[in-house]
Design an enzyme around this catalytic site. Structure first.
Site, PDB file in Angstrom:
ATOM      1  CD1 TRP A  44      60.602  35.215  52.078  1.00 25.22           C
ATOM      2  CD2 TRP A  44      59.573  37.724  52.274  1.00 25.22           C
ATOM      3  NE1 TRP A  44      60.934  35.510  50.634  1.00 25.22           N
ATOM      4  CE2 TRP A  44      59.426  36.546  50.895  1.00 25.22           C
ATOM      5  CE3 TRP A  44      58.451  38.343  51.479  1.00 25.22           C
ATOM      6  CZ2 TRP A  44      59.159  36.480  49.622  1.00 25.22           C
ATOM      7  CZ3 TRP A  44      58.312  38.598  50.768  1.00 25.22           C
ATOM      8  CH2 TRP A  44      58.023  38.352  49.909  1.00 25.22           C
ATOM      9  CG  ASP A  58      54.062  39.765  55.065  1.00 21.39           C
ATOM     10  OD1 ASP A  58      53.116  39.497  54.393  1.00 21.39           O
ATOM     11  OD2 ASP A  58      55.109  39.867  54.729  1.00 21.39           O
ATOM     12  CE  LYS A  96      53.928  31.234  50.184  1.00 25.24           C
ATOM     13  NZ  LYS A  96      54.444  31.917  50.798  1.00 25.24           N
TER      14      LYS A  96
HETATM   15  N1  PMP Z   1      55.705  37.173  53.378  1.00 24.82           N
HETATM   16  C1  PMP Z   1      56.173  36.701  53.521  1.00 24.82           C
HETATM   17  C2  PMP Z   1      56.138  36.495  54.655  1.00 24.82           C
HETATM   18  C3  PMP Z   1      56.122  35.443  52.688  1.00 24.82           C
HETATM   19  O1  PMP Z   1      56.896  34.194  53.324  1.00 24.82           O
HETATM   20  C4  PMP Z   1      55.941  36.026  51.548  1.00 24.82           C
HETATM   21  C5  PMP Z   1      55.988  33.925  50.417  1.00 24.82           C
HETATM   22  N2  PMP Z   1      57.006  33.948  50.128  1.00 24.82           N
HETATM   23  C6  PMP Z   1      55.129  36.815  50.994  1.00 24.82           C
HETATM   24  C7  PMP Z   1      55.287  37.869  52.008  1.00 24.82           C
HETATM   25  C8  PMP Z   1      54.876  36.980  49.496  1.00 24.82           C
HETATM   26  O2  PMP Z   1      53.848  36.373  49.296  1.00 24.82           O
HETATM   27  P1  PMP Z   1      52.852  36.052  47.644  1.00 24.82           P
HETATM   28  O3  PMP Z   1      53.825  34.585  47.179  1.00 24.82           O
HETATM   29  O4  PMP Z   1      51.875  36.183  48.279  1.00 24.82           O
HETATM   30  O5  PMP Z   1      53.985  36.744  47.196  1.00 24.82           O
END
Ligand code: PMP
Length: 399
Positions: A131, A212, A247
């Site tokens: 990410w 994560d 999510k």
């Molecule tokens: N880690 C990963 C791999 C993600 O895809 C995301 C969200 N796109 C996050 C962390 C962060 O999520 P949040 O919206 O809860 O900050």
């Protein structure tokens, strides 16, 4: 002048795309770039379990007073059980300390600051690719960041051999970031045998795993999705875990997640958490209360929890259905390429294999938006746009 000397920053590669999509006047535009779940109407609705929890909360909540620095203790308990499972050895021994965090990103950043304080020279190793914001978050905290091999474009899966060979060489003082499930952006996760190998390497090499866990429930279900985490924790004594309800409970804008520390015993976990609290105090003092109160209400109320599981199942089923439809739509149009790998990928994202030239063509000529590298949000496909998307992808392959 001070401000006039400051240059415009480049747009965020993912959120900037959403901005460009919003401004696009073409009526047939399709957003496959954004990282949120969408229903078949293209909306990201609040879950019914959350709306009901909100109603209960509205009646019951008597104060808007501050939460403690590490958030609601009841929330923390409920989340630890969800993340690790009620019979995880660390829960009984108090080896798990958990703090509420403002979303998964907030949790990652607190964890990164903690590493910067207590493992000053540690390099944080991330899968290639990962990410986009991972590098930003750890880099901003001052952690040196490097990559280990992960994705193999020829198999469209995890190159577990290359990954484990690289992990084996990482020094004990370093940190390894692992996506627990639904790897973003590739959708490729290690299988059970792969996780067993990662667990063995983690135990032998002694680096600190930093998990994560942003998509629990979006892969194969809440319990199945934690299998990789538990496989490693079974062998490695310590870890950091960042989680998110963005999510799986659709709480994106409420900013609700957690940072868990898994230590060898309660004393170490408690001391480490006291330091995490000092870090939080100077970052944002204490976390927002509303989202965490909703999560706690949903998790503790049997009816709401049941409702949540059904809604989560429905989100997963929609994504799986879209994967099938995309694969058969592409197979009807493109004979010489096999897209069946798309059904094997986990979570919301699919690494389509489209090159940047195709991604640009689809955006510029067809108003179909996806992230550079060819990441598609499968939940962004609607019944009425499916044929158009498949036709356009087929056309893009001819350019
Ligand atoms: N880690 C990963 C791999 C993600 O895809 C995301 C969200 N796109 C996050 C962390 C962060 O999520 P949040 O919206 O809860 O900050």
């Amino acid at each position: 002048m001070f401000f006039s000397g400051i240059e415009q920053a480049p747009a965020d590669p993912i959120l900037g795309l959403t901005e460009a999509f919003r401004k696009d006047p073409r009526p047939n535009k399709v957003n496959l770039g954004v990282g949120v779940f969408m229903d078949d109407k293209g909306t990201t609705p609040a879950l019914e379990c959350v709306k009901r929890a909100e109603r209960l909360l509205w009646e019951a909540e008597k104060t808007k007073g501050y939460l403690p620095i590490s958030g609601s203790a009841e929330y923390g308990e409920a989340v630890a059980e969800l993340v690790f499972g009620a019979d995880f050895h660390g829960l009984a021994s108090n080896g798990v300390a958990i703090a509420q965090a403002p979303g998964g990103t907030g949790a990652l950043r607190i964890g990164a600051e903690f590493l910067k304080h207590f493992r000053r020279d540690a390099t944080v190793w991330m899968p290639a690719p990962t990410w986009d914001n991972h590098k930003g978050v750890f880099g901003a905290a001052g952690c040196p960041v490097k990559e280990y091999p992960y994705y193999d474009p020829s198999t469209r899966g995890v190159d577990i051999g290359a990954m484990c060979a690289a992990l084996e060489k990482i020094p004990a003082g370093d940190v390894v970031l692992l996506h627990v499930c639904c790897h973003n952006p590739t959708g490729a996760d290690p299988d059970a045998a792969g996780w067993a190998r990662v667990a063995d390497v983690a135990a032998r090499a002694g680096w600190l795993p930093f998990f994560d866990f942003a998509y629990q429930g979006f892969g194969d279900g809440l319990e199945a999705d934690r299998a990789g985490l538990l496989a490693v924790l079974h062998k490695a004594p310590e870890a950091i875990v960042a989680t998110s309800f963005s999510k799986n409970m659709g709480l994106y804008g409420e900013r609700v997640g957690s940072l868990a520390l898994v230590a060898e015993n309660g004393k170490s976990a408690g001391a480490a958490m006291s330091q995490v609290k000092r870090i939080i105090r100077t970052l944002y003092s204490n976390p927002p209360r509303h989202g965490a109160a909703l999560v706690r209400t949903v998790l503790e109320d049997a009816d709401l929890r049941e409702r949540w599981l059904q809604e989560l199942d429905a989100m997963r089923a929609r994504i799986a259905g879209n994967r099938q439809k995309l694969v058969s739509g592409l197979a009807r149009r493109i004979e010489d390429l096999d897209f069946s790998f798309i059904v094997r990928q986990k979570g919301m994202f699919s690494f389509s294999g489209l090159a940047d030239a195709q991604v640009d063509f689809l955006r510029e000529q067809k108003a179909i938006y996806m992230v550079k590298g060819g990441r598609i949000n499968v939940a962004g496909l609607m019944a009425e746009s499916l044929d158009y998307v498949c036709d356009s992808i087929a056309e893009s392959l001819k350019i």
